[in-house]
Write a protein that holds these residues in place. Structure first.
Motif, PDB file in Angstrom:
ATOM      1  N   GLN A 175      -9.830 -17.327  17.024  1.00  0.00           N
ATOM      2  CA  GLN A 175      -9.620 -17.026  15.613  1.00  0.00           C
ATOM      3  C   GLN A 175      -9.045 -15.621  15.476  1.00  0.00           C
ATOM      4  O   GLN A 175      -9.547 -14.668  16.082  1.00  0.00           O
ATOM      5  N   SER A 215      -8.201 -15.036  10.008  1.00  0.00           N
ATOM      6  CA  SER A 215      -9.027 -16.240   9.929  1.00  0.00           C
ATOM      7  C   SER A 215      -8.310 -17.484  10.447  1.00  0.00           C
ATOM      8  O   SER A 215      -8.947 -18.512  10.653  1.00  0.00           O
ATOM      9  N   ASP A 216      -6.987 -17.417  10.670  1.00  0.00           N
ATOM     10  CA  ASP A 216      -6.300 -18.545  11.296  1.00  0.00           C
ATOM     11  C   ASP A 216      -6.881 -18.775  12.679  1.00  0.00           C
ATOM     12  O   ASP A 216      -7.270 -17.833  13.367  1.00  0.00           O
ATOM     13  N   VAL A 217      -6.926 -20.024  13.082  1.00  0.00           N
ATOM     14  CA  VAL A 217      -7.366 -20.387  14.421  1.00  0.00           C
ATOM     15  C   VAL A 217      -6.144 -20.850  15.201  1.00  0.00           C
ATOM     16  O   VAL A 217      -5.387 -21.702  14.738  1.00  0.00           O
ATOM     17  N   ARG A 252      -9.251 -21.244   8.850  1.00  0.00           N
ATOM     18  CA  ARG A 252     -10.701 -21.425   8.800  1.00  0.00           C
ATOM     19  C   ARG A 252     -11.290 -20.134   8.259  1.00  0.00           C
ATOM     20  O   ARG A 252     -10.922 -19.056   8.695  1.00  0.00           O
TER      21      ARG A 252
END
Length: 142
Positions: free
Chosen positions: A89, A131-133, A14
């Motif tokens: 995140q 930015s990975d969740v 994201r």
């Protein structure tokens, strides 16, 4: 006392800003996590251990968003620090933090609620990116 959980981590890419285009990348990662959610557990962390199993990590959980400082005091192996905000995140990854960096203190650039410590190189191996969740079904609502 730490609780070891075998968890599946689902990563959903994201963007950090609302204006960026959404990314479509999702994967499942299995790690055995030790949970450090008390002051004494967070203070001890992985210090003094000789090694960490490859499929293992320690998840530090803080009561509220903050800028915690981590160091490599009495560490015998290198780590990756994965800094995670209240929305799960990833906001920063410090890779290959060596024991000889002590007494340097590592802090996040933005407030975090969670910090994942894993063996050095594991963040790259798992494909973790800022930015990975992270979705932990055992710990998160969604």
């Amino acid at each position: 006392m730490s609780i070891a959980l075998l968890i599946s981590i689902y990563l959903e890419a994201r963007p950090l800003s609302d204006s960026a285009a959404p990314l479509n990348r999702e994967m499942e990662i299995n790690l055995r996590l030790e949970i450090a959610d008390s002051e004494s557990e967070r203070s001890q962390g992985l210090s003094g251990r000789e090694s960490l199993a490859d499929d293992t990590g320690m998840l530090f959980i803080f009561d509220s968003p903050s800028y915690p400082g981590f160091w490599m005091k009495v560490m015998h192996f290198a780590l990756d620090f994965v800094w995670i905000n209240s929305d799960w995140q990833i906001v920063q990854i410090d890779r290959d933090v060596q024991p000889d960096t002590y007494p340097q203190i590592f802090t996040p650039n933005s407030a975090v609620r969670y910090v994942l410590e894993i063996n050095s190189g594991k963040a790259n191996e798992l494909g973790l990116e800022v930015s990975d969740v992270i979705k932990l079904p055992q710990l998160t609502d969604s």
